[in-house]
Design a protein around this motif. Structure first.
Motif, PDB file in Angstrom:
ATOM      1  N   ILE A  20      -4.372 -10.088  -7.076  1.00 23.44           N
ATOM      2  CA  ILE A  20      -3.860  -9.553  -5.999  1.00 23.44           C
ATOM      3  C   ILE A  20      -2.792 -10.615  -5.511  1.00 23.44           C
ATOM      4  O   ILE A  20      -3.261 -11.752  -5.406  1.00 23.44           O
ATOM      5  CB  ILE A  20      -4.946  -9.243  -4.878  1.00 23.44           C
ATOM      6  CG1 ILE A  20      -6.040  -8.338  -5.446  1.00 23.44           C
ATOM      7  CG2 ILE A  20      -4.475  -8.705  -3.633  1.00 23.44           C
ATOM      8  CD1 ILE A  20      -5.664  -6.860  -5.813  1.00 23.44           C
ATOM      9  N   ILE A  21      -1.682 -10.166  -5.027  1.00 22.04           N
ATOM     10  CA  ILE A  21      -0.732 -11.048  -4.458  1.00 22.04           C
ATOM     11  C   ILE A  21      -0.125 -10.423  -3.142  1.00 22.04           C
ATOM     12  O   ILE A  21      -0.523  -9.354  -2.989  1.00 22.04           O
ATOM     13  CB  ILE A  21       0.457 -11.280  -5.388  1.00 22.04           C
ATOM     14  CG1 ILE A  21       1.280 -10.188  -5.979  1.00 22.04           C
ATOM     15  CG2 ILE A  21      -0.086 -12.120  -6.917  1.00 22.04           C
ATOM     16  CD1 ILE A  21       2.630 -10.372  -6.552  1.00 22.04           C
ATOM     17  N   ASP A  22       0.624 -11.318  -2.736  1.00 22.30           N
ATOM     18  CA  ASP A  22       1.247 -10.737  -1.315  1.00 22.30           C
ATOM     19  C   ASP A  22       2.635 -10.443  -1.752  1.00 22.30           C
ATOM     20  O   ASP A  22       3.322 -11.194  -2.404  1.00 22.30           O
ATOM     21  CB  ASP A  22       1.274 -11.801  -0.349  1.00 22.30           C
ATOM     22  CG  ASP A  22       1.807 -11.386   0.994  1.00 22.30           C
ATOM     23  OD1 ASP A  22       1.241 -10.601   1.684  1.00 22.30           O
ATOM     24  OD2 ASP A  22       2.993 -11.706   1.121  1.00 22.30           O
ATOM     25  N   TYR A  23       2.872  -9.243  -1.357  1.00 20.42           N
ATOM     26  CA  TYR A  23       4.159  -8.729  -1.595  1.00 20.42           C
ATOM     27  C   TYR A  23       4.803  -8.077  -0.228  1.00 20.42           C
ATOM     28  O   TYR A  23       4.489  -6.982   0.109  1.00 20.42           O
ATOM     29  CB  TYR A  23       4.356  -7.617  -2.806  1.00 20.42           C
ATOM     30  CG  TYR A  23       5.916  -7.274  -2.935  1.00 20.42           C
ATOM     31  CD1 TYR A  23       6.762  -7.850  -3.554  1.00 20.42           C
ATOM     32  CD2 TYR A  23       5.932  -5.826  -2.539  1.00 20.42           C
ATOM     33  CE1 TYR A  23       7.943  -7.499  -3.462  1.00 20.42           C
ATOM     34  CE2 TYR A  23       7.320  -5.517  -2.595  1.00 20.42           C
ATOM     35  CZ  TYR A  23       8.494  -6.150  -3.111  1.00 20.42           C
ATOM     36  OH  TYR A  23       9.701  -5.695  -3.362  1.00 20.42           O
ATOM     37  N   SER A  26       2.225  -7.194   2.220  1.00 20.95           N
ATOM     38  CA  SER A  26       1.099  -6.383   1.828  1.00 20.95           C
ATOM     39  C   SER A  26       0.299  -7.055   0.526  1.00 20.95           C
ATOM     40  O   SER A  26       1.060  -7.641  -0.252  1.00 20.95           O
ATOM     41  CB  SER A  26       1.557  -4.945   1.448  1.00 20.95           C
ATOM     42  OG  SER A  26       2.074  -4.401   2.359  1.00 20.95           O
ATOM     43  N   GLN A  27      -0.866  -6.512   0.489  1.00 23.35           N
ATOM     44  CA  GLN A  27      -1.853  -7.094  -0.723  1.00 23.35           C
ATOM     45  C   GLN A  27      -1.543  -6.173  -1.888  1.00 23.35           C
ATOM     46  O   GLN A  27      -1.783  -5.055  -1.651  1.00 23.35           O
ATOM     47  CB  GLN A  27      -3.159  -7.379  -0.342  1.00 23.35           C
ATOM     48  CG  GLN A  27      -3.457  -8.398   0.680  1.00 23.35           C
ATOM     49  CD  GLN A  27      -3.005  -9.796   0.089  1.00 23.35           C
ATOM     50  OE1 GLN A  27      -3.669 -10.240  -0.839  1.00 23.35           O
ATOM     51  NE2 GLN A  27      -2.033 -10.339   0.787  1.00 23.35           N
ATOM     52  N   LYS A  29      -1.592  -5.010  -6.279  1.00 23.80           N
ATOM     53  CA  LYS A  29      -2.120  -5.307  -7.708  1.00 23.80           C
ATOM     54  C   LYS A  29      -1.105  -5.688  -8.634  1.00 23.80           C
ATOM     55  O   LYS A  29      -0.082  -5.056  -8.682  1.00 23.80           O
ATOM     56  CB  LYS A  29      -2.850  -4.280  -8.282  1.00 23.80           C
ATOM     57  CG  LYS A  29      -4.163  -3.766  -7.632  1.00 23.80           C
ATOM     58  CD  LYS A  29      -4.931  -2.476  -8.027  1.00 23.80           C
ATOM     59  CE  LYS A  29      -6.002  -2.191  -7.057  1.00 23.80           C
ATOM     60  NZ  LYS A  29      -6.642  -0.939  -7.413  1.00 23.80           N
TER      61      LYS A  29
END
Length: 183
Positions: A20-23, A26-27, A29
């Motif tokens: 999970i990353i921050d983009y 937003s979190q 997948k």
């Protein structure tokens, strides 16, 4: 058994993990692709090659062709600079629109380069390259890429896995032929 046996080809190893990353706040997948291999080349030669767009073009050949959208590529990548490229899969299929490469880190003492990359499909393509001298005229070479492309993340990651395995096989040619792009 002959005395002049060809050198054993060292095959790349690839692993894909979910994360999970921050983009954009937003979190999401994403996937982390790691591809590594041993390459029979001196670390200084490998490092000088890695810092050049000419090496990228060589190791991508046969799978992706890169063309700069503005000025010609420099002799060496420049820290803090963003390059826009058009990519063509197999040399003729347009892919991803304009792909942007931001050179975030060139760490000479530790043999590491980091880029932040993106295009229409791959919203996140964060690429870290790391090398270690194995002390026997060979290096450990690793590409680690965090990929996010929304619903097509899986497709992009599958393509990236094939691409980075191809790149590392082409690195074997660089080593075998003692090619030098950074001189």
């Amino acid at each position: 058994m002959g005395m002049n046996m060809p050198a054993k080809k060292l095959k790349p190893f690839a692993k894909v993990e979910s994360l999970i990353i921050d983009y954009n706040g937003s979190q999401v997948k994403a996937k982390k692709l790691t591809v590594h291999s041993e390459i029979p080349i001196g670390i200084d030669t490998a490092w000088n090659n890695l810092k050049t767009p000419a090496l990228l073009k060589f190791v991508a050949k046969g799978m992706i062709k890169f063309r700069s959208v503005s000025e010609p590529f420099p002799k060496q990548w420049e820290l803090g600079k963003t390059y826009g490229v058009k990519m063509r899969v197999f040399g003729f299929i347009p892919f991803g629109g304009i792909h942007y490469l931001f050179i975030e880190k060139i760490d000479d003492p530790n043999f590491k380069i980091s880029t932040k990359e993106w295009d229409k499909g791959a919203k996140v393509w964060n690429h870290d390259v790391m090398m270690k001298d194995l002390g026997n005229g060979s290096i450990y070479y690793e590409d680690a890429i965090t990929i996010y492309g929304g619903m097509i993340t899986g497709f992009i990651t599958s393509f990236a896995k094939k691409f980075y395995e191809h790149r590392q096989k082409r690195w074997q040619i660089v080593a075998e032929k003692n090619l030098r792009f950074g001189e």
